[in-house]
Design a protein around this motif. Structure first.
Motif, short mmCIF file in Angstrom:
data_model
loop_
_atom_site.label_atom_id
_atom_site.label_comp_id
_atom_site.label_asym_id
_atom_site.label_seq_id
_atom_site.Cartn_x
_atom_site.Cartn_y
_atom_site.Cartn_z
N SER A 173 0.83 -1.21 0.00
CA SER A 173 0.00 0.00 0.00
C SER A 173 0.87 1.25 0.00
CB SER A 173 -1.03 -0.03 1.13
OG SER A 173 -0.47 0.45 2.31
N GLU A 176 1.82 1.75 -3.60
CA GLU A 176 0.67 2.26 -4.37
C GLU A 176 0.45 3.75 -4.11
OE1 GLU A 176 -1.91 -1.84 -4.91
OE2 GLU A 176 -2.15 -0.66 -3.09
N GLU A 177 0.64 4.14 -2.85
CA GLU A 177 0.44 5.54 -2.47
C GLU A 177 1.48 6.43 -3.17
OE1 GLU A 177 0.87 7.95 1.64
OE2 GLU A 177 0.19 5.88 1.84
N ARG A 178 2.74 5.97 -3.15
CA ARG A 178 3.81 6.76 -3.78
C ARG A 178 3.62 6.82 -5.30
NH1 ARG A 178 9.75 6.69 -2.73
NH2 ARG A 178 9.84 4.53 -2.10
N ASP A 179 3.23 5.68 -5.91
CA ASP A 179 2.96 5.65 -7.36
C ASP A 179 1.92 6.69 -7.70
OD1 ASP A 179 4.61 3.53 -7.83
OD2 ASP A 179 3.04 2.09 -8.35
N TYR A 180 0.85 6.70 -6.92
CA TYR A 180 -0.26 7.60 -7.22
C TYR A 180 0.23 9.04 -7.18
CZ TYR A 180 -4.77 9.77 -7.49
OH TYR A 180 -5.81 10.54 -7.91
N ARG A 181 0.97 9.37 -6.10
CA ARG A 181 1.45 10.75 -5.96
C ARG A 181 2.41 11.13 -7.09
NH1 ARG A 181 1.79 11.18 -0.01
NH2 ARG A 181 3.75 10.09 -0.20
N HIS A 184 0.37 11.47 -10.48
CA HIS A 184 -0.75 12.39 -10.61
C HIS A 184 -0.44 13.83 -10.24
CE1 HIS A 184 -2.71 8.49 -10.76
NE2 HIS A 184 -3.61 9.11 -11.49
#
Ligand code: DC
Length: 224
Positions: A173, A176-181, A184
């Motif tokens: 998780s 996933e959080e770092r990927d999103y940031r 985006h």
């Protein structure tokens, strides 16, 4: 002008491990730009600067002298003359780097340093926006990625080997959080450059990936 290789990709795809090996094989200087963002993050954590306060952030950046050096071929990060290389790999610094690197003023501070290094040397630079913004004319561009599951598994193994308690779910998780940031944000989001070669390392060994990138560089050189 030197030859430039750009390697971009998400956290945990193996960029720095692979980049170091390729640079060594080809006698290029390896520039880890994530370490530069981490150094700024460390400094912001130390001074307790609120990244959302534009004036405070700008003042903090003015006080920061960020330099890069090499010791036995290994990149060292210098913050106002202090070698902070051993202090920038903590989870706290990772999270802060992910937040502060989204700020345009932070990116501007590092752009000249990164471009100057590439102008003067044969460099292999890794990061998130190297092929798209920093070195758009790099002769070889690689987008290195792997599935979230594969990246989480690798990181979990690393943490277990170091004896750091964590669960696979937590790591996944966090990735996933770092990927999103990273993908985006408005400024310099992580995207594959149109002319970058996609290398998915999910089912490849480090040696296989290294060989593939060396092959791509040699192919390019022979056509130059
Ligand atoms: O690759 P890394 O995990 O050491 O990078 C740390 C953070 O810096 C990460 O959240 C993404 C950011 N970064 C960036 O925005 N641009 C780069 N060229 C390199 C890293």
């Amino acid at each position: 002008m030197g030859m430039n290789i750009a390697i971009d990709g998400p956290a945990g795809a193996g960029k720095s491990t692979i980049a170091k090996m390729v640079a060594q094989r080809l006698h290029f200087i390896y520039v880890d730009t994530g370490a530069m963002y981490r150094t700024i993050a460390l400094s912001l954590l130390r001074s307790g600067t609120d990244c959302e306060d534009e004036r405070a952030l700008s003042e903090a950046l003015e006080q920061m002298d960020i330099r890069i050096g090499y010791e036995n071929g290994t990149q060292q990060m210098l913050l106002n003359g202090e070698n902070v290389t051993g202090l920038i790999r903590t989870e706290q610094v990772s999270q802060m780097a992910s937040i502060s690197s989204a700020k345009p003023i932070v990116r501007e501070k590092l752009m000249d340093l990164q471009r100057t290094l590439a102008r003067e040397n044969d460099v292999l630079m890794d990061g998130r926006d190297i092929g798209t913004r920093i070195l758009p004319d790099a002769q070889v561009k690689i987008f290195l990625t792997a599935s979230v599951q594969a990246r989480a598994q690798r990181r979990f193994k690393e943490m277990q080997e170091k004896g750091i308690p964590c669960t696979l779910e937590e790591i996944q998780s966090d990735i996933e959080e770092r990927d999103y940031r990273d993908m985006h944000r408005d400024t310099a989001p992580l995207v594959q450059a149109e002319d970058a070669v996609l290398v998915d390392t999910s089912d490849m060994t480090i040696d296989e990936v290294t060989q593939e990138i060396v092959r791509l560089v040699e192919q390019k050189r022979s056509g130059m």
